[in-house]
Enzyme design. Structure first.
Site, PDB file in Angstrom:
ATOM      1  N   ARG A  52       0.822  -1.138  -0.027  1.00 36.94           N
ATOM      2  CA  ARG A  52      -0.053  -0.149  -0.199  1.00 36.94           C
ATOM      3  C   ARG A  52       0.904   1.167  -0.114  1.00 36.94           C
ATOM      4  NH1 ARG A  52      -4.438   0.737   4.600  1.00 36.94           N
ATOM      5  NH2 ARG A  52      -2.779   1.296   5.879  1.00 36.94           N
ATOM      6  N   ARG A 105      10.053  18.687  -8.430  1.00 37.32           N
ATOM      7  CA  ARG A 105      11.133  18.357  -9.087  1.00 37.32           C
ATOM      8  C   ARG A 105      12.600  18.885  -8.499  1.00 37.32           C
ATOM      9  NH1 ARG A 105       9.338  20.165 -15.013  1.00 37.32           N
ATOM     10  NH2 ARG A 105       8.668  21.833 -13.677  1.00 37.32           N
ATOM     11  N   LYS A 151      -2.788   6.867   1.021  1.00 32.84           N
ATOM     12  CA  LYS A 151      -2.416   7.342   2.439  1.00 32.84           C
ATOM     13  C   LYS A 151      -1.360   8.235   2.566  1.00 32.84           C
ATOM     14  CE  LYS A 151      -2.037   4.979   6.943  1.00 32.84           C
ATOM     15  NZ  LYS A 151      -3.212   5.739   7.686  1.00 32.84           N
ATOM     16  N   GLU A 184     -15.971   6.535   5.396  1.00 35.94           N
ATOM     17  CA  GLU A 184     -15.067   5.897   6.517  1.00 35.94           C
ATOM     18  C   GLU A 184     -14.877   7.093   7.694  1.00 35.94           C
ATOM     19  OE1 GLU A 184     -10.982   5.461   5.496  1.00 35.94           O
ATOM     20  OE2 GLU A 184     -11.110   7.405   4.101  1.00 35.94           O
TER      21      GLU A 184
HETATM   22  N1  PMP Z   1      -9.036   5.154   7.010  1.00 35.76           N
HETATM   23  C1  PMP Z   1      -8.131   5.900   7.176  1.00 35.76           C
HETATM   24  C2  PMP Z   1      -8.528   7.315   6.691  1.00 35.76           C
HETATM   25  C3  PMP Z   1      -6.958   5.551   8.050  1.00 35.76           C
HETATM   26  O1  PMP Z   1      -6.129   6.567   8.010  1.00 35.76           O
HETATM   27  C4  PMP Z   1      -6.773   4.312   8.518  1.00 35.76           C
HETATM   28  C5  PMP Z   1      -5.766   4.010   9.246  1.00 35.76           C
HETATM   29  N2  PMP Z   1      -4.452   3.667   8.263  1.00 35.76           N
HETATM   30  C6  PMP Z   1      -7.818   3.253   8.169  1.00 35.76           C
HETATM   31  C7  PMP Z   1      -8.916   3.761   7.298  1.00 35.76           C
HETATM   32  C8  PMP Z   1      -7.641   1.787   8.672  1.00 35.76           C
HETATM   33  O2  PMP Z   1      -6.650   1.302   7.593  1.00 35.76           O
HETATM   34  P1  PMP Z   1      -5.732   0.112   8.442  1.00 35.76           P
HETATM   35  O3  PMP Z   1      -6.733  -0.995   8.650  1.00 35.76           O
HETATM   36  O4  PMP Z   1      -4.884  -0.414   7.142  1.00 35.76           O
HETATM   37  O5  PMP Z   1      -5.068   0.569   9.555  1.00 35.76           O
END
Ligand code: PMP
Length: 290
Positions: A52, A105, A151, A184
């Site tokens: 990831r 750059r 991320k 989320e």
């Molecule tokens: N959503 C967001 C915005 C996050 O920052 C995280 C934490 N990394 C998650 C979901 C959950 O991801 P994971 O299960 O890979 O920790």
């Protein structure tokens, strides 16, 4: 004694772990990161986290100067150097030192940092009583802008939402997409169960594809539970039997109230409890050895 931090090829004491103020990670949030966990000497799903990280980097056109193998070794070595067998690990790769302009750059080389420390968790009590969460006015970033699948170091969207939850006096915020679908939480994915079927928002709507989310989907299917990755609204959650969040730090944590409305019977449900148990078993042997 303080922590030993991995910084661009060296382990340095935390007081000496310094990055330039011209680093575009600092100036612009131009970079990517991972939050990873080790349980009893095993780094849980390290490969998935590394993959990831490289996908996030690729999506912002940032070339990580290490192979995936080397990056995995950096994670394990950081735990070893700090004598940690149970740890929360943070990997950060920023665009590096540039000038005051935006142009990536101009940045000489990415800055690579790995930190490992003991983990601070949600209070254990909350796993029994459940969280009280709200949907917040701040919408999740649109996928065509800064895609939430990346991320990135740009977490202001999530921080705004977290602040709104805090102002309302609750622990966590649910972010909706531009269209009003559930996306989320600020640092966790969200699940619900209704009539024995588990549902979670589909990632194409614009959210992080959590490593914990993927593990929980697998565990549910292994139990013979139907899982749907789909489009869900607040209605679906208000009328759910169960709701919970998933994330590396939180693992699985139940939600019993959304927007001050009681979910199911107001207590963590049986599907949540079964999956939490499965997850705690899984982390015992699904990882890379430190
Ligand atoms: N959503 C967001 C915005 C996050 O920052 C995280 C934490 N990394 C998650 C979901 C959950 O991801 P994971 O299960 O890979 O920790």
């Amino acid at each position: 004694m303080g922590l030993l931090i991995y910084l661009n090829g060296e382990f340095v004491p935390e007081e000496e772990a310094k990055v330039s103020v011209f680093d575009h990670g600092y100036l612009y949030g131009d970079g990517v990161f991972e939050g990873i966990r080790a349980y009893n000497g095993l780094v849980f799903r390290l490969k998935q986290h590394i993959d990831r990280l490289y996908d996030s980097a690729k999506a912002i056109n940032l070339e990580i100067p290490y192979t995936r193998d080397k990056m995995s070794q950096v994670v394990c070595e950081t735990c070893r150097r700090n004598n940690l067998r149970d740890a929360y690990i943070r990997l950060v790769v920023s665009r590096g030192k540039g000038d005051l302009g935006l142009d990536p750059r101009k940045c000489e080389a990415p800055t690579v940092v790995c930190m490992a420390s003991s983990i601070t968790l949600y209070p254990q009590e909350l796993y029994k009583t459940g969280l009280d969460v709200i949907t917040v006015p701040t919408r999740r970033n649109i996928a065509e802008g800064v895609n939430p699948r990346i991320k990135s170091l740009n977490y202001l969207n999530n921080i705004m939402a977290k602040m709104e939850a805090a102002i309302a006096g609750v622990e966590e915020a649910i972010l909706l997409t531009q269209e009003g679908y559930v996306a989320e939480c600020t640092g966790d994915n969200i699940f619900m169960a209704r009539d024995g079927v588990v549902k979670t928002p589909a990632t194409h709507l614009g959210m992080l594809q959590g490593v914990t989310r993927d593990a929980v989907i697998e565990l549910a299917r292994k139990r013979g539970i139907r899982v749907e990755e789909t489009v869900l609204t607040r209605y679906d959650f208000f009328t759910a039997d169960e709701c919970w969040l998933t994330g590396t730090a939180a693992e699985l944590i139940p939600v019993v109230k959304i927007d001050n409305r009681v979910i199911g019977d107001g207590r963590p449900g049986p599907i949540f409890a079964a999956l939490l148990e499965d997850y705690r078993e899984l982390v015992k042997d699904d990882g890379a050895e430190i």
